[in-house]
Design a protein around this motif. Sequence first.
Motif, short mmCIF file in Angstrom:
data_model
loop_
_atom_site.label_atom_id
_atom_site.label_comp_id
_atom_site.label_asym_id
_atom_site.label_seq_id
_atom_site.Cartn_x
_atom_site.Cartn_y
_atom_site.Cartn_z
N GLN A 75 -6.17 0.89 6.41
CA GLN A 75 -7.27 1.85 6.32
C GLN A 75 -8.02 1.93 7.65
N SER A 90 -3.98 -3.72 3.22
CA SER A 90 -4.61 -2.43 2.92
C SER A 90 -5.84 -2.20 3.78
N VAL A 98 0.83 -1.20 0.00
CA VAL A 98 0.00 0.00 0.00
C VAL A 98 0.87 1.25 0.00
N MET A 113 -3.34 6.29 1.52
CA MET A 113 -4.27 5.83 2.56
C MET A 113 -4.66 7.00 3.47
#
Length: 185
Positions: A82, A78, A39, A44
Motif C-alpha cells: 500500500q 500488505s 494481497v 491495492m
Amino acid sequence: MSAAVSTTGGAQSGERLEQGGTVRGPALALVDSPDRLQVDVAEMARGAVELLTATRRLHGVEVSLELPEDTVPARVSSRRMQQVMLLLLAHAADAANGQGVRLVVDAPDDFGDVGPRFQVVAPGASLSEREAQAVFLSPMLVGPLHRRLARARELVESVGGTLEVARGTGITVTVELPAPGMSSW
C-alpha cells in the motif's frame, strides 16, 4: 481481459457493508491489525486511488486504471504494498504537470515463474539523468519532487521486487513483484 476505470474527483464504488452496518473501503484497515502477506495487487491499486482521491492528494489529476478482472495475487506485505502504491501515485500526480496518470496491473503467469507487475505512467513528467541515477542510490540524494520515487524503490526491494524507471515522453515506473511460485500445485 481487463477493465478500465477512470477517476478524477469522486470515490469509486465498491464499498461493502460490514457486520454492524458500517461501510468500509476495500483497502482500508485498522493500523493495529496484523499484516497480511497475501494481497490482491489490483485491489491495492483501487484502494490507493480511492484514498488519494478522498484526501484530494491527486490535485485533480485524472488516474486511469487498467486492471485484470481476476485477482492478482502477490506474496508481499500488505502495508508495504500500500505504501508503494501511494508513493508512486502521489509522485506521478505531482510530476505529471496536470496531465493524466495511468496505472496498469498485470497478473502473474499461470505457472508461477513470473510475478505480478504494475506500471505507473506519467506522460507529462520529466526526470533528468542525474535524478534517475540518484533514485537508485538514496532518497536523500534526490530532490523533493522525486524523493517519493526513491523511497518506493527501497520498499519494493525490501519485499524482493524490482523497480525500473524508463524516461522518454514522460516517466514509466515498472514494479515487478516476486513470483508466487507453484503454490497451486
